[in-house]
Design a protein around this motif. Structure first.
Motif, PDB file in Angstrom:
ATOM      1  N   ALA A   1       0.930  -1.093   0.027  1.00 22.92           N
ATOM      2  CA  ALA A   1      -0.053  -0.042   0.036  1.00 22.92           C
ATOM      3  C   ALA A   1       0.942   1.031  -0.205  1.00 22.92           C
ATOM      4  N   GLU A   2       2.104   1.452   0.718  1.00 25.29           N
ATOM      5  CA  GLU A   2       2.932   2.414   0.996  1.00 25.29           C
ATOM      6  C   GLU A   2       3.491   2.646  -0.559  1.00 25.29           C
ATOM      7  N   SER A   3       3.834   1.781  -1.237  1.00 26.36           N
ATOM      8  CA  SER A   3       4.506   1.686  -2.513  1.00 26.36           C
ATOM      9  C   SER A   3       3.544   1.991  -3.645  1.00 26.36           C
ATOM     10  N   GLU A   4       2.397   1.321  -3.504  1.00 23.14           N
ATOM     11  CA  GLU A   4       1.474   1.323  -4.788  1.00 23.14           C
ATOM     12  C   GLU A   4      -0.008   1.631  -4.451  1.00 23.14           C
ATOM     13  N   GLY A   5      -0.273   1.736  -3.423  1.00 27.85           N
ATOM     14  CA  GLY A   5      -1.819   2.174  -3.059  1.00 27.85           C
ATOM     15  C   GLY A   5      -2.367   1.109  -2.391  1.00 27.85           C
ATOM     16  N   TRP A   6      -3.641   1.038  -1.966  1.00 26.26           N
ATOM     17  CA  TRP A   6      -4.361  -0.089  -1.408  1.00 26.26           C
ATOM     18  C   TRP A   6      -5.082  -0.788  -2.479  1.00 26.26           C
ATOM     19  N   ASP A   7      -5.434  -0.299  -3.859  1.00 26.67           N
ATOM     20  CA  ASP A   7      -5.684  -1.084  -4.829  1.00 26.67           C
ATOM     21  C   ASP A   7      -5.048  -2.078  -5.127  1.00 26.67           C
TER      22      ASP A   7
ATOM     23  N   GLU B   1      -3.480  -1.308  13.840  1.00 23.30           N
ATOM     24  CA  GLU B   1      -2.153  -0.867  14.155  1.00 23.30           C
ATOM     25  C   GLU B   1      -1.878   0.524  13.801  1.00 23.30           C
ATOM     26  N   GLY B   2      -2.291   1.137  12.886  1.00 21.08           N
ATOM     27  CA  GLY B   2      -1.981   2.687  12.638  1.00 21.08           C
ATOM     28  C   GLY B   2      -2.751   3.354  13.846  1.00 21.08           C
ATOM     29  N   PHE B   3      -3.800   3.066  14.292  1.00 22.86           N
ATOM     30  CA  PHE B   3      -4.287   3.838  15.387  1.00 22.86           C
ATOM     31  C   PHE B   3      -3.373   3.759  16.638  1.00 22.86           C
TER      32      PHE B   3
ATOM     33  N   VAL C   1      -1.518  21.210  23.182  1.00 32.40           N
ATOM     34  CA  VAL C   1      -2.549  21.202  22.320  1.00 32.40           C
ATOM     35  C   VAL C   1      -1.682  21.451  20.824  1.00 32.40           C
ATOM     36  N   ARG C   2      -0.639  22.416  20.851  1.00 33.26           N
ATOM     37  CA  ARG C   2       0.001  22.655  19.522  1.00 33.26           C
ATOM     38  C   ARG C   2       0.970  21.351  19.565  1.00 33.26           C
ATOM     39  N   SER C   3       1.621  21.027  20.429  1.00 36.05           N
ATOM     40  CA  SER C   3       2.541  19.807  20.114  1.00 36.05           C
ATOM     41  C   SER C   3       1.770  18.705  19.851  1.00 36.05           C
ATOM     42  N   ILE C   4       0.590  18.301  20.045  1.00 27.72           N
ATOM     43  CA  ILE C   4       0.027  16.958  19.753  1.00 27.72           C
ATOM     44  C   ILE C   4      -0.601  17.471  18.397  1.00 27.72           C
ATOM     45  N   ALA C   5      -0.989  18.624  17.915  1.00 31.13           N
ATOM     46  CA  ALA C   5      -1.668  18.935  16.613  1.00 31.13           C
ATOM     47  C   ALA C   5      -0.330  18.821  15.677  1.00 31.13           C
ATOM     48  N   ASP C   6       0.831  19.369  15.967  1.00 32.47           N
ATOM     49  CA  ASP C   6       1.658  19.264  15.163  1.00 32.47           C
ATOM     50  C   ASP C   6       2.181  17.759  14.878  1.00 32.47           C
ATOM     51  N   ALA C   7       2.220  16.973  15.939  1.00 35.80           N
ATOM     52  CA  ALA C   7       2.447  15.442  15.790  1.00 35.80           C
ATOM     53  C   ALA C   7       1.775  14.631  15.130  1.00 35.80           C
ATOM     54  N   TYR C   8       0.438  15.040  15.106  1.00 38.87           N
ATOM     55  CA  TYR C   8      -0.859  14.520  14.341  1.00 38.87           C
ATOM     56  C   TYR C   8      -0.547  14.653  12.663  1.00 38.87           C
ATOM     57  N   VAL C   9      -0.137  15.862  12.505  1.00 38.61           N
ATOM     58  CA  VAL C   9      -0.062  16.449  11.199  1.00 38.61           C
ATOM     59  C   VAL C   9       1.245  15.892  10.432  1.00 38.61           C
ATOM     60  N   GLN C  10       2.338  15.911  11.273  1.00 40.92           N
ATOM     61  CA  GLN C  10       3.475  15.035  10.768  1.00 40.92           C
ATOM     62  C   GLN C  10       3.387  13.612  10.723  1.00 40.92           C
ATOM     63  N   TRP C  11       2.505  13.023  11.544  1.00 34.90           N
ATOM     64  CA  TRP C  11       2.517  11.465  11.771  1.00 34.90           C
ATOM     65  C   TRP C  11       1.657  11.198  10.233  1.00 34.90           C
ATOM     66  N   ALA C  12       0.735  11.754  10.089  1.00 27.43           N
ATOM     67  CA  ALA C  12      -0.256  11.653   8.884  1.00 27.43           C
ATOM     68  C   ALA C  12       0.444  11.579   7.456  1.00 27.43           C
ATOM     69  N   ALA C  13       1.425  12.662   7.373  1.00 25.76           N
ATOM     70  CA  ALA C  13       2.126  12.993   6.358  1.00 25.76           C
ATOM     71  C   ALA C  13       3.235  12.031   6.137  1.00 25.76           C
ATOM     72  N   VAL C  14       3.905  11.412   7.157  1.00 25.31           N
ATOM     73  CA  VAL C  14       4.619  10.240   7.061  1.00 25.31           C
ATOM     74  C   VAL C  14       4.248   9.028   6.720  1.00 25.31           C
ATOM     75  N   ASN C  15       2.789   8.720   6.887  1.00 19.08           N
ATOM     76  CA  ASN C  15       2.376   7.532   6.779  1.00 19.08           C
ATOM     77  C   ASN C  15       0.946   7.562   6.082  1.00 19.08           C
TER      78      ASN C  15
ATOM     79  N   SER D   1      -0.284   5.945   3.442  1.00 22.92           N
ATOM     80  CA  SER D   1      -1.127   4.815   3.338  1.00 22.92           C
ATOM     81  C   SER D   1      -1.709   4.187   4.263  1.00 22.92           C
ATOM     82  N   LEU D   2      -1.212   4.342   5.529  1.00 23.30           N
ATOM     83  CA  LEU D   2      -1.574   3.913   6.636  1.00 23.30           C
ATOM     84  C   LEU D   2      -2.754   4.816   7.221  1.00 23.30           C
ATOM     85  N   TYR D   3      -2.723   6.362   7.053  1.00 23.41           N
ATOM     86  CA  TYR D   3      -3.648   7.058   7.246  1.00 23.41           C
ATOM     87  C   TYR D   3      -5.064   6.925   6.388  1.00 23.41           C
ATOM     88  N   ASP D   4      -4.729   6.455   5.195  1.00 21.46           N
ATOM     89  CA  ASP D   4      -5.879   6.110   4.426  1.00 21.46           C
ATOM     90  C   ASP D   4      -6.612   4.999   4.840  1.00 21.46           C
TER      91      ASP D   4
END
Length: 194
Positions: A26-32, A67-69, A89-103, A105-108
């Motif tokens: 999924a990370e390299s080609e998508g879930w399809d 696993e992603g959660f 709140v700012r720290s957790i918001a930054d962590a959320y956005v960064q985690w989603a950007a790095v992952n 396919s997992l976020y999908d």
């Protein structure tokens, strides 16, 4: 009992290999691109072995999403623990956005694909509840007279919206930090009475 323990370890190892392989594809080609046939070829297990662990690809995606959660909850917990209460709140918001950007396919798997995973219900899986609890703990310190759960839901929805729109290239690419700061400010500085 040793034989039963060994078999359980083997089943767990098979399941882990299947989920890791699905994530990698999924990370390299998508879930399809994640199919039982493709997984079978990648990991050299027959399709019936895969179906013994997961009744369908949707069940496999749900396992990966859980696993992603777990991973997201851990990242949010680390961010909250490393911040002062006023900056949580700012720290957790930054962590959320960064985690989603790095992952992506997992976020999908967690938020975009349809699943049977319940949010905000009695049968909500523990990893989802733990991630929400991290967001809620950060918001609770600064909620003032506002309803903590509503403000937490607004923060989560706002972060998800920012992540989704940014990934879809529907927002100016260099302004994500400013958008996150504005969202956090709306939660922490101008807390309405809800």
């Amino acid at each position: 009992m040793a034989i039963a323990d060994r078999r359980q370890r083997e089943r767990t190892a098979q399941r882990d290999l299947i989920t890791r392989s699905a994530r990698a594809i999924a990370e390299s080609e998508g879930w399809d691109a994640v199919t039982t046939r493709r997984l079978s070829a990648e990991i050299e297990y027959s399709q019936p072995v895969i179906y013994r662990h997961f009744a369908s690809i949707d069940h496999l995606v749900e396992a990966v999403a859980l696993e992603g959660f777990e991973e997201l909850a851990a990242a949010l917990g680390r961010a909250r623990a490393a911040a002062t209460p006023d900056d949580a709140v700012r720290s957790i918001a930054d962590a959320y956005v960064q985690w989603a950007a790095v992952n992506p396919s997992l976020y999908d798997a967690m938020f975009t694909r349809a699943t049977r995973v319940s949010f905000g219900a009695e049968d909500t899986p523990a990893p989802l509840a733990e991630g929400y609890a991290e967001l809620r703990s950060a918001v609770a310190v600064q909620a003032g007279r506002g309803d903590v759960d509503t403000l937490t839901e607004v923060l989560w929805a706002g972060l998800h919206g920012l992540v989704t729109l940014q990934r879809g290239q529907r927002l100016r690419p260099d302004h994500q930090p400013d958008r996150v700061a504005a969202l956090v400010g709306a939660i922490t500085d101008a807390t309405p009475v809800l």
